[in-house]
Motif scaffolding. Sequence first.
Motif: not given
Length: 376
Positions: A341-359
């Motif tokens: 669950n913790l790996t998932f939560y950090l994965w989730l915010v990292k995914q969000a970060r990449q999507q923001i960078i990708g616009g």
Amino acid sequence: MQFTIQATDPESKARTGVLSTDHGLIETPIFMPVGTAGTVKAVHQRELVEDVRAEIILGNTYHLYLRPGLSVLEKAGGLHRFNGWNRPILTDSGGYQVYSLSNTRKIKEDGVTFKSHIDGSKHIFTPEGVMDIQRTIGADIMMAFDECTPYPCEYGYARTSMEMTHRWLTRCIERFDSTPAKYGYQQTLFPIVQGSTYKDLRQQSAEFVAEQQREGNAIGGLAVGEPAEEMYKTIELVNAILPSDKPRYLMGVGTPENILEAIALGVDMFDCVMPTRNARHGVLFTTQGIINIKNERWKDDFSPIDEELGGYASTFYSKAYLRHLMRSEEILGAQIASLQNLTFYLWLVKQARQQIIGGNFAKWKGAMTKKLMQRL
Ligand SMILES: CNc1nc2cc3c(=O)[nH]c(N)nc3c(CCN)c2[nH]1
């Protein structure tokens, strides 16, 4: 402490940034695992770094003050030295924990008196006192002493509570600005916005907090039972007033859906016990959706817990094996589920970060939320 904003999403208030502390950098949006009593429950420090890829963890003034206590923490040279976590730590100020743990608390102008949930001993937390405690714990980010206004509550109570939190904030700032860090690295103080779900009180509180011009700001008084729509409206209102060049920390939130929604509203930092608490009950967050691993259907499913997530526990152990461990109440079960669950939560915010960078965060958010919140 410096905060640099890097990318902003053209269709929402989402942004990515880097928060630099004396214990290293934090990439935002970020999820902060809760390590209440000096440990993230059932997870080793090395796993937090290597598997979870945690960047900052939480400690709690209330718990650490009661156990192991200030003299042990001081002799250790602070919490970082005590538990071996040499990255950033944020400590909550104790108000919320007294509210949620000690049913014998009394709130007065001077502070909050309470009986320890451990041995019944009597204590008082004052704004000055919790600043001193957090200096001794040595957190890189210290939280102001506030009252988390209960929900629902009358307008009058919400206003009185908010006004006291503001007076306590002034006392916290005075104490913080007149006491040194104890262990040779800088600490910073975040104030907390209250005002329950009343528009005018939230505006007043956000303005008062913004006026303090601190290095980061927190939104409190949410995830206390209010409808999600109320939470989102409040975040939007407060974030329009809090300075956009400082990190915004939404306290105690939340589900994957809440987190993605709040990122779109301009929140940068999150903490929640959900990943670790749900894990201990066998409720897993995975890249494919939510799994109740104790369910019969996983009895002979020998596929990895979460292939796509990566990380040791999620790929090495099978669903069937974890189900067996949880049903047998094996300690390893809690450890594996917490890592997942913790790996998932950090994965989730990292995914969000990449999507923001990708616009394309705003477009991605909808479909991802639907997928992650489905029950498998
Ligand atoms: C789970 N929901 C939740 N709401 C909170 C509000 C405050 C809040 O208003 N103030 C403080 N100091 N902490 C809060 C916390 C604890 C965060 N670790 C909250 N947790």
